[in-house]
Design a protein around this motif. Structure first.
Motif, short mmCIF file in Angstrom:
data_model
loop_
_atom_site.label_atom_id
_atom_site.label_comp_id
_atom_site.label_asym_id
_atom_site.label_seq_id
_atom_site.Cartn_x
_atom_site.Cartn_y
_atom_site.Cartn_z
N ALA A 249 0.84 -1.21 0.00
CA ALA A 249 0.00 0.00 0.00
C ALA A 249 0.87 1.25 0.00
O ALA A 249 0.91 2.00 0.98
N PRO A 250 1.60 1.50 -1.10
CA PRO A 250 2.56 2.61 -1.11
C PRO A 250 1.95 3.99 -0.96
O PRO A 250 2.65 4.94 -0.60
N ASP A 251 0.65 4.11 -1.21
CA ASP A 251 0.00 5.42 -1.09
C ASP A 251 -0.39 5.76 0.34
O ASP A 251 -0.90 6.85 0.61
N THR A 252 -0.16 4.83 1.28
CA THR A 252 -0.59 5.06 2.67
C THR A 252 0.11 6.26 3.28
O THR A 252 -0.51 7.09 3.95
N PHE A 253 1.44 6.37 3.05
CA PHE A 253 2.21 7.48 3.61
C PHE A 253 3.04 8.15 2.53
O PHE A 253 3.16 7.64 1.41
N SER A 254 3.63 9.27 2.88
CA SER A 254 4.32 10.11 1.90
C SER A 254 5.63 9.51 1.43
O SER A 254 6.02 9.67 0.27
N GLU B 149 3.54 -3.07 -5.33
CA GLU B 149 2.82 -1.95 -5.94
C GLU B 149 3.78 -0.76 -6.06
O GLU B 149 4.77 -0.66 -5.34
N GLY B 150 3.46 0.14 -6.95
CA GLY B 150 4.29 1.33 -7.12
C GLY B 150 3.47 2.44 -7.74
O GLY B 150 2.30 2.24 -8.08
N PRO B 151 4.04 3.61 -7.87
CA PRO B 151 5.42 3.93 -7.47
C PRO B 151 5.53 4.13 -5.96
O PRO B 151 4.55 4.35 -5.28
N VAL B 152 6.77 4.06 -5.48
CA VAL B 152 7.04 4.25 -4.07
C VAL B 152 8.21 5.21 -3.93
O VAL B 152 9.07 5.31 -4.82
#
Length: 271
Positions: free
Chosen positions: A145-150, A168-171
């Motif tokens: 879940a790369p969108d969870t934090f900045s 998942e990406g981008p990270v």
């Protein structure tokens, strides 16, 4: 009527004060699924660094690492140290796919939301870091879940074998590791009589390059910052960032890490 108004106002203020009464290196803030420690800088709506302790550690212990915490506060960041859930008699993190236990992504999202409500931290500018088992947790959360934090900044922790087939990406991720780390060696090691096998850090970087759609395995640039030897990948998907820093020490959060990490984060778009 006026007396009732002032009574209601006083109760409301008292309730808010009680809700925010926790905080500081020694006072835990509790929610239904766990707790966290937090210290705040002298500014309103600060960005936040959440840092996860290692196996057998604690949030309170993390806050005692003043060599890490104080530079973050001095740079205007709030610092949060959540408590892991108890596993096999010690506090740790439920990072490995298929394990039973607390939903750590939900828990960490909830403690950030709680800190935003209580203390006014900026929930859109949250950096998730962690050491050792906490670093493993950071990698697995960023993978799923790369969108969870900045941004994600693991120290001395990557993946376990078998490595994830993909992430998942981008990270936006900055991994730091010690050259002589013998607890989480760069190549990994066997644990639990062979039941578990720590992953290879460089194999993990390959997974991140694929998640970020990097054009080449070769780093885009090399640099040094004090004791840190750094390499980064720039020719990757929009919104991504990937960097690796190696230092000569062992299994520890190294001196100078906090400022180096924040320099990296603040150099990112929106950082």
């Amino acid at each position: 009527m006026r007396a009732k108004f002032w009574l209601a106002l006083g109760l409301a203020v008292a309730g808010q004060s009680a809700a925010a009464a926790c905080g500081g290196a020694d006072e835990i803030c509790e929610i239904d699924t766990g707790g966290y420690f937090i210290e705040l800088p002298e500014k309103e709506n600060p960005p936040l660094v959440v840092f996860l302790h290692g196996y057998g550690g604690s949030g309170a212990g993390t806050m005692k690492n003043r060599g890490m915490v104080d530079p973050l506060l001095d740079r205007g960041y709030a610092v949060m140290a959540p408590d892991g859930a108890v596993r096999n008699g010690r506090k740790s993190w439920n990072f490995y796919p298929g394990w039973d236990g607390r939903d750590e992504t939900a828990f960490l999202t909830e403690v950030v939301e709680d800190a935003a409500d209580r203390f006014g931290v900026d929930s859109d500018r949250v950096v998730l870091g962690g050491f050792s088992a906490g670093g493993f947790m950071v990698n697995y959360l960023a993978c799923d879940a790369p969108d969870t934090f900045s941004a994600y900044v693991p120290v001395s922790g990557g993946f376990w074998r078998p490595h994830p087939e993909s992430c998942e990406g981008p990270v936006r991720l900055f991994h730091t590791h010690g050259w002589t780390d013998n607890v989480v060696p760069l190549e990994g090691r066997l644990l639990g009589g062979g039941r578990f096998h720590q992953g290879d850090i460089f194999a993990g970087l390959e997974i991140w390059r694929e998640a970020n759609e990097c054009a080449d395995t070769k780093p885009s640039g090399f640099s040094t910052t004090d004791q840190f030897m750094r390499r980064k990948w720039n020719r990757c998907a929009d919104g991504s960032a990937l960097e690796f820093a190696l230092f000569p020490g062992g299994h520890t959060v190294p001196n100078g890490w906090a400022d180096m990490m924040l320099d990296w984060y603040e150099g990112l778009p929106g950082g």
